[in-house]
Motif scaffolding. Structure first.
Motif, mmCIF file in Angstrom:
data_model
loop_
_atom_site.group_PDB
_atom_site.id
_atom_site.type_symbol
_atom_site.label_atom_id
_atom_site.label_comp_id
_atom_site.label_asym_id
_atom_site.label_seq_id
_atom_site.Cartn_x
_atom_site.Cartn_y
_atom_site.Cartn_z
ATOM 1 N N ASN A 72 0.830 -1.209 0.000
ATOM 2 C CA ASN A 72 0.000 0.000 0.000
ATOM 3 C C ASN A 72 0.865 1.260 0.000
ATOM 4 O O ASN A 72 0.564 2.245 0.680
ATOM 5 C CB ASN A 72 -0.962 -0.002 1.187
ATOM 6 N N THR A 119 4.818 -8.212 7.940
ATOM 7 C CA THR A 119 3.574 -7.442 7.834
ATOM 8 C C THR A 119 2.399 -8.399 7.953
ATOM 9 O O THR A 119 2.105 -9.172 7.032
ATOM 10 C CB THR A 119 3.506 -6.688 6.495
ATOM 11 N N MET A 149 -1.333 -9.863 8.132
ATOM 12 C CA MET A 149 -2.593 -9.579 7.447
ATOM 13 C C MET A 149 -3.627 -8.984 8.404
ATOM 14 O O MET A 149 -4.547 -8.289 7.977
ATOM 15 C CB MET A 149 -3.140 -10.856 6.806
ATOM 16 N N PHE A 151 -4.733 -5.210 8.343
ATOM 17 C CA PHE A 151 -5.603 -4.692 7.289
ATOM 18 C C PHE A 151 -7.049 -5.119 7.544
ATOM 19 O O PHE A 151 -7.304 -6.170 8.131
ATOM 20 C CB PHE A 151 -5.167 -5.219 5.917
ATOM 21 N N GLU A 152 -7.965 -4.286 7.086
ATOM 22 C CA GLU A 152 -9.382 -4.672 7.114
ATOM 23 C C GLU A 152 -9.612 -5.777 6.081
ATOM 24 O O GLU A 152 -8.977 -5.798 5.022
ATOM 25 C CB GLU A 152 -10.260 -3.466 6.773
ATOM 26 N N GLN A 153 -10.511 -6.698 6.394
ATOM 27 C CA GLN A 153 -10.762 -7.808 5.480
ATOM 28 C C GLN A 153 -11.309 -7.333 4.136
ATOM 29 O O GLN A 153 -11.097 -7.984 3.110
ATOM 30 C CB GLN A 153 -11.736 -8.808 6.115
ATOM 31 N N GLU A 199 -10.359 -4.584 2.688
ATOM 32 C CA GLU A 199 -9.367 -3.687 2.086
ATOM 33 C C GLU A 199 -8.640 -4.351 0.925
ATOM 34 O O GLU A 199 -8.302 -5.535 0.975
ATOM 35 C CB GLU A 199 -8.363 -3.280 3.174
ATOM 36 N N ILE A 232 -5.250 -4.818 -0.930
ATOM 37 C CA ILE A 232 -3.849 -4.713 -0.534
ATOM 38 C C ILE A 232 -2.993 -4.712 -1.794
ATOM 39 O O ILE A 232 -3.053 -5.645 -2.603
ATOM 40 C CB ILE A 232 -3.461 -5.873 0.397
#
Length: 255
Positions: A66, A75, A77, A80-82, A84, A86
């Protein structure tokens, strides 16, 4: 618990490329590198990515997620929002070899330009003695894993390709700072002025201490505060402080 995530991954080579869309399964506890490996195993077996230890210690899997320089293996997972999307792209500051793999030889060339530690002439190996404070300061810089994320995020080389010949970048200015702060480094006795070299040969003046290099360091090294700013202060003292200037003149005359 698993879910389907939407990824955009850059595919291409030195001649060009672009983002490709993928929908891929994500399981609890996984990192971005796990997902890249799943894409290789299930959808795009020719996807190129550099990696080795998968433990945040080799620095191999550097990329941009991103738009932010990160290690793929560190990093999670879960950050992040599900829902989102990537986006995974190669490091922007270096030439693309293929897909997520970049040519980082620039960094090795810069490393070779920096003279190594100069041991004191009157001490033998095993006789070196340092205070714990000096050891601790040097050890922070030696945590570097050569991921080159600091080099990638530094706008001096990221946005201005023409600066590369004259600028070593934060990783190697930090190396010069480490050597210059080392109480046993005898570079001065051989005529090697590390502070002058940092300023005149390695582009210390290009750094405007935005701290972006510190922000992306996976080892948490305070590159700006503990290395670059002190090195700038030392270089300025050497060049502009009248007492230091006079002392250097007297010392040279005595030689």
């Amino acid at each position: 618990m698993s879910y389907q995530a939407h990824f955009k991954v850059w595919r291409g080579d030195a001649d060009g490329g672009g983002l490709r869309d993928f929908t891929v399964e994500v399981n609890e506890g996984e990192v971005v590198l796990d997902i890249i490996h799943r894409l290789q195993a299930t959808q795009t077996p020719d996807l190129a990515v550099r990696w080795n230890c998968k433990a945040g210690k080799c620095g191999s899997c550097s990329a941009e997620i991103n738009g932010r320089p990160r290690l793929l293996c560190m990093t999670r997972m879960s950050v992040f929002e599900q829902s989102e999307t990537i986006t995974v792209t190669p490091m922007r500051a270096f030439p693309v070899v293929r897909d997520l793999v970049t040519d980082v030889s620039f960094n090795y060339a810069k490393a070779r330009e920096i003279p190594a530690f100069v041991p004191p002439a009157d001490l033998k190996p095993g006789e070196y003695r340092m205070s714990q404070e000096d050891v601790g300061r040097s050890q922070e810089f030696r945590k570097c894993i050569e991921c080159f994320l600091c080099q990638d995020t530094c706008h001096v080389v990221r946005d201005f390709e023409e600066n590369k010949p004259a600028f070593a970048g934060p990783r190697f200015l930090m190396r010069i700072a480490e050597l210059d702060m080392h109480p046993l480094d005898a570079a001065d006795e051989t005529g090697l002025d590390r502070k002058r070299a940092a300023q005149e040969e390695h582009g210390l003046g290009y750094c405007n201490i935005t701290k972006c290099c510190t922000e992306v360091c996976p080892e948490g090294i305070k590159i700006t505060d503990n290395a670059l700013i002190p090195l700038k202060e030392r270089a300025v003292d050497r060049k502009y402080d009248p007492l230091v200037w006079l002392g250097n003149k007297i010392k040279r005359r005595g030689q």
